[in-house]
Design a protein around this motif. Structure first.
Motif, PDB file in Angstrom:
ATOM      1  N   THR A   1      -1.882  -3.589  -4.336  1.00  0.00           N
ATOM      2  CA  THR A   1      -1.281  -2.489  -5.074  1.00  0.00           C
ATOM      3  C   THR A   1      -0.168  -3.019  -5.971  1.00  0.00           C
TER       4      THR A   1
ATOM      5  N   THR B   1       3.669  -2.969  -7.890  1.00  0.00           N
ATOM      6  CA  THR B   1       5.053  -2.669  -7.537  1.00  0.00           C
ATOM      7  C   THR B   1       5.375  -1.216  -7.882  1.00  0.00           C
TER       8      THR B   1
ATOM      9  N   GLN C   1       4.547   1.343  -6.170  1.00  0.00           N
ATOM     10  CA  GLN C   1       3.582   2.275  -5.576  1.00  0.00           C
ATOM     11  C   GLN C   1       3.899   2.550  -4.105  1.00  0.00           C
TER      12      GLN C   1
ATOM     13  N   LEU D   1       7.148   0.007  -3.523  1.00  0.00           N
ATOM     14  CA  LEU D   1       6.806  -1.342  -3.081  1.00  0.00           C
ATOM     15  C   LEU D   1       7.351  -2.418  -4.009  1.00  0.00           C
TER      16      LEU D   1
ATOM     17  N   SER E   1       4.882  -7.931   0.301  1.00  0.00           N
ATOM     18  CA  SER E   1       3.580  -8.533   0.579  1.00  0.00           C
ATOM     19  C   SER E   1       3.639  -9.255   1.921  1.00  0.00           C
TER      20      SER E   1
ATOM     21  N   VAL F   1       1.285  -7.051  -2.960  1.00  0.00           N
ATOM     22  CA  VAL F   1       1.916  -6.268  -4.022  1.00  0.00           C
ATOM     23  C   VAL F   1       1.981  -7.149  -5.266  1.00  0.00           C
TER      24      VAL F   1
END
Lengths: 112, 113
Positions: free
Chosen positions: A13, A15, A17, A81, A86, A111
Protein backbone atom coordinates in the motif's frame (compact mmCIF):
# COMPACT_ATOMS: atom_id res chain seq x y z
CA UNK A 1 -0.41 -25.47 11.17
CA UNK A 2 -0.84 -23.51 14.40
CA UNK A 3 -4.58 -23.01 13.97
CA UNK A 4 -4.20 -19.22 13.93
CA UNK A 5 -5.24 -17.66 10.64
CA UNK A 6 -4.10 -14.29 9.42
CA UNK A 7 -5.26 -12.46 6.33
CA UNK A 8 -4.03 -11.14 4.04
CA UNK A 9 -0.61 -12.81 3.73
CA UNK A 10 0.82 -9.89 1.80
CA UNK A 11 -0.22 -6.27 1.52
CA UNK A 12 1.32 -3.48 -0.53
CA UNK A 13 0.00 0.00 0.00
CA UNK A 14 1.03 3.62 -0.35
CA UNK A 15 2.09 6.03 2.34
CA UNK A 16 -0.79 7.78 4.04
CA UNK A 17 -3.19 4.93 3.48
CA UNK A 18 -5.05 2.81 6.02
CA UNK A 19 -5.14 -0.99 6.16
CA UNK A 20 -6.81 -3.63 8.29
CA UNK A 21 -5.19 -6.89 9.23
CA UNK A 22 -7.34 -9.76 10.38
CA UNK A 23 -6.69 -12.62 12.77
CA UNK A 24 -8.74 -15.67 13.69
CA UNK A 25 -7.43 -17.33 16.84
CA UNK A 26 -7.28 -21.04 17.54
CA UNK A 27 -10.59 -22.52 18.53
CA UNK A 28 -11.14 -21.93 22.24
CA UNK A 29 -8.38 -19.36 22.67
CA UNK A 30 -9.54 -16.20 24.41
CA UNK A 31 -6.33 -14.19 24.23
CA UNK A 32 -5.10 -12.53 21.06
CA UNK A 33 -1.76 -10.77 20.75
CA UNK A 34 -0.41 -8.57 17.98
CA UNK A 35 3.29 -8.25 17.24
CA UNK A 36 5.37 -6.31 14.77
CA UNK A 37 8.60 -7.77 13.43
CA UNK A 38 10.92 -5.48 11.53
CA UNK A 39 14.15 -6.58 9.96
CA UNK A 40 16.35 -4.86 12.50
CA UNK A 41 14.11 -4.61 15.55
CA UNK A 42 13.15 -8.12 16.48
CA UNK A 43 9.73 -8.91 17.86
CA UNK A 44 7.79 -5.94 19.23
CA UNK A 45 4.65 -6.53 21.27
CA UNK A 46 1.84 -4.21 20.21
CA UNK A 47 -1.32 -5.11 22.08
CA UNK A 48 -3.25 -7.95 23.72
CA UNK A 49 -6.96 -8.65 23.97
CA UNK A 50 -8.63 -11.14 26.25
CA UNK A 51 -12.22 -12.15 25.60
CA UNK A 52 -13.01 -8.90 23.85
CA UNK A 53 -11.28 -6.52 26.21
CA UNK A 54 -7.93 -4.85 25.93
CA UNK A 55 -5.57 -6.54 28.40
CA UNK A 56 -2.18 -4.98 27.74
CA UNK A 57 -0.53 -2.42 25.51
CA UNK A 58 3.00 -2.47 24.27
CA UNK A 59 4.79 -0.26 21.82
CA UNK A 60 1.74 0.51 19.74
CA UNK A 61 1.64 3.81 17.88
CA UNK A 62 -1.37 6.09 18.18
CA UNK A 63 -1.92 5.61 14.44
CA UNK A 64 -2.56 1.92 15.14
CA UNK A 65 -5.60 0.46 16.83
CA UNK A 66 -7.06 -2.96 17.36
CA UNK A 67 -10.15 -4.68 18.58
CA UNK A 68 -11.41 -8.14 19.37
CA UNK A 69 -14.93 -9.01 18.32
CA UNK A 70 -17.53 -11.19 20.10
CA UNK A 71 -16.56 -14.16 17.93
CA UNK A 72 -12.98 -13.61 19.22
CA UNK A 73 -11.42 -12.71 15.90
CA UNK A 74 -9.31 -9.60 15.99
CA UNK A 75 -8.40 -6.79 13.63
CA UNK A 76 -5.41 -4.50 13.66
CA UNK A 77 -5.94 -1.16 11.96
CA UNK A 78 -2.96 0.79 10.73
CA UNK A 79 -3.54 4.31 9.47
CA UNK A 80 -1.53 7.19 8.01
CA UNK A 81 0.99 4.60 6.97
CA UNK A 82 4.65 5.49 6.74
CA UNK A 83 7.52 3.72 5.03
CA UNK A 84 8.80 2.64 8.43
CA UNK A 85 5.63 0.69 9.09
CA UNK A 86 6.73 -1.90 6.57
CA UNK A 87 7.13 -5.09 8.57
CA UNK A 88 5.74 -8.50 9.34
CA UNK A 89 2.72 -8.33 11.60
CA UNK A 90 1.97 -11.42 13.63
CA UNK A 91 -1.08 -12.42 15.53
CA UNK A 92 -0.87 -15.04 18.27
CA UNK A 93 -3.47 -16.62 20.49
CA UNK A 94 -3.48 -18.53 23.75
CA UNK A 95 -6.01 -20.19 26.03
CA UNK A 96 -5.34 -17.75 28.81
CA UNK A 97 -2.72 -15.28 29.84
CA UNK A 98 -0.45 -17.86 31.38
CA UNK A 99 -0.16 -20.44 28.63
CA UNK A 100 1.97 -20.63 25.53
CA UNK A 101 0.93 -18.62 22.52
CA UNK A 102 0.51 -19.95 19.01
CA UNK A 103 1.39 -17.73 16.11
CA UNK A 104 -0.16 -17.16 12.72
CA UNK A 105 1.92 -17.02 9.55
CA UNK A 106 1.92 -13.26 9.60
CA UNK A 107 0.98 -10.45 7.23
CA UNK A 108 3.83 -8.88 5.34
CA UNK A 109 3.05 -5.20 4.93
CA UNK A 110 4.99 -3.16 2.44
CA UNK A 111 4.43 0.58 2.38
CA UNK A 112 5.66 2.29 -0.79
CA UNK B 1 12.03 -5.36 35.89
CA UNK B 2 11.65 -8.62 34.04
CA UNK B 3 14.03 -9.16 31.18
CA UNK B 4 15.51 -11.83 28.99
CA UNK B 5 18.80 -11.84 27.12
CA UNK B 6 20.11 -13.92 24.28
CA UNK B 7 23.79 -13.03 24.28
CA UNK B 8 24.60 -14.47 20.85
CA UNK B 9 23.26 -12.95 17.64
CA UNK B 10 24.35 -16.02 15.71
CA UNK B 11 25.49 -19.55 16.49
CA UNK B 12 27.25 -21.73 13.95
CA UNK B 13 27.33 -25.50 14.40
CA UNK B 14 28.39 -28.35 12.16
CA UNK B 15 25.73 -30.92 11.34
CA UNK B 16 25.78 -33.80 13.77
CA UNK B 17 27.39 -31.79 16.56
CA UNK B 18 25.55 -30.78 19.72
CA UNK B 19 24.11 -27.29 19.77
CA UNK B 20 23.36 -24.80 22.53
CA UNK B 21 21.49 -21.53 22.20
CA UNK B 22 21.83 -19.41 25.31
CA UNK B 23 19.20 -17.52 27.25
CA UNK B 24 19.38 -15.75 30.57
CA UNK B 25 16.53 -14.09 32.39
CA UNK B 26 15.67 -11.78 35.21
CA UNK B 27 12.34 -12.07 37.00
CA UNK B 28 11.06 -11.09 40.41
CA UNK B 29 9.04 -14.24 41.04
CA UNK B 30 8.97 -17.76 39.68
CA UNK B 31 10.06 -17.82 36.05
CA UNK B 32 7.83 -19.08 33.29
CA UNK B 33 10.15 -19.59 30.32
CA UNK B 34 9.55 -20.39 26.68
CA UNK B 35 11.47 -21.18 23.51
CA UNK B 36 10.13 -20.53 20.04
CA UNK B 37 11.60 -21.12 16.59
CA UNK B 38 11.00 -19.07 13.46
CA UNK B 39 11.76 -20.42 10.00
CA UNK B 40 12.18 -17.93 7.14
CA UNK B 41 8.97 -16.12 6.24
CA UNK B 42 7.01 -18.10 8.81
CA UNK B 43 5.41 -17.42 12.15
CA UNK B 44 6.96 -18.43 15.42
CA UNK B 45 6.46 -22.01 16.51
CA UNK B 46 6.33 -23.04 20.14
CA UNK B 47 9.14 -25.45 21.07
CA UNK B 48 8.95 -25.93 24.83
CA UNK B 49 8.29 -24.28 28.14
CA UNK B 50 9.36 -24.43 31.75
CA UNK B 51 6.75 -23.74 34.41
CA UNK B 52 7.84 -25.92 37.31
CA UNK B 53 9.22 -29.37 37.96
CA UNK B 54 12.17 -31.03 36.27
CA UNK B 55 14.97 -28.74 35.27
CA UNK B 56 15.37 -30.52 31.94
CA UNK B 57 12.43 -29.84 29.66
CA UNK B 58 11.91 -31.81 26.47
CA UNK B 59 10.22 -30.22 23.49
CA UNK B 60 9.52 -30.55 19.81
CA UNK B 61 11.97 -31.67 17.10
CA UNK B 62 14.37 -33.25 19.60
CA UNK B 63 15.10 -30.00 21.42
CA UNK B 64 15.42 -29.71 25.14
CA UNK B 65 16.19 -26.89 27.53
CA UNK B 66 17.89 -26.83 30.88
CA UNK B 67 16.57 -24.54 33.58
CA UNK B 68 19.26 -23.36 35.98
CA UNK B 69 17.92 -21.23 38.79
CA UNK B 70 21.26 -20.28 40.28
CA UNK B 71 22.56 -19.06 36.93
CA UNK B 72 19.15 -17.70 35.84
CA UNK B 73 19.57 -19.45 32.54
CA UNK B 74 17.37 -21.48 30.23
CA UNK B 75 19.64 -22.70 27.44
CA UNK B 76 18.21 -24.56 24.48
CA UNK B 77 20.04 -27.73 23.48
CA UNK B 78 20.02 -30.55 20.99
CA UNK B 79 22.40 -33.51 21.02
CA UNK B 80 22.87 -33.71 17.26
CA UNK B 81 22.13 -30.77 14.97
CA UNK B 82 20.42 -31.06 11.62
CA UNK B 83 20.74 -28.64 8.70
CA UNK B 84 16.97 -28.21 8.94
CA UNK B 85 17.39 -26.77 12.46
CA UNK B 86 18.77 -23.61 10.88
CA UNK B 87 16.36 -20.87 11.92
CA UNK B 88 15.85 -17.97 14.29
CA UNK B 89 15.31 -18.94 17.93
CA UNK B 90 13.59 -16.79 20.50
CA UNK B 91 13.59 -17.14 24.26
CA UNK B 92 10.79 -15.52 26.27
CA UNK B 93 9.90 -15.07 29.92
CA UNK B 94 6.49 -14.30 31.31
CA UNK B 95 6.06 -11.05 33.19
CA UNK B 96 4.12 -11.97 36.30
CA UNK B 97 2.59 -8.53 36.65
CA UNK B 98 0.59 -8.71 33.44
CA UNK B 99 1.22 -12.19 32.01
CA UNK B 100 2.95 -10.69 28.98
CA UNK B 101 5.79 -12.49 27.32
CA UNK B 102 9.06 -10.60 27.29
CA UNK B 103 11.10 -11.62 24.29
CA UNK B 104 14.78 -11.97 23.68
CA UNK B 105 16.27 -10.44 20.55
CA UNK B 106 16.59 -13.82 18.88
CA UNK B 107 19.57 -15.98 17.93
CA UNK B 108 20.19 -17.07 14.38
CA UNK B 109 21.24 -20.70 14.33
CA UNK B 110 23.16 -21.86 11.29
CA UNK B 111 23.87 -25.56 10.88
CA UNK B 112 26.50 -26.32 8.24
CA UNK B 113 26.60 -29.65 6.41
Amino acid sequence: DSGVTQTPKHLITATGQRVTLRCSPRSGDLSVYWYQQSLDQGLQFLIQYYNGEERAKGNILERFSAQQFPDLHSELNLSSLELGDSALYFCASSRAGNTEAFFGQGTRLTVV
Amino acid sequence: AQSVAQPEDQVNVAEGNPLTVKCTYSVSGNPYLFWYVQYPNRGLQFLLKYITGDNLVKGSYGFEAEFNKSQTSFHLKKPSALVSDSALYFCAVRDDSNYQLIWGAGTKLIIKP
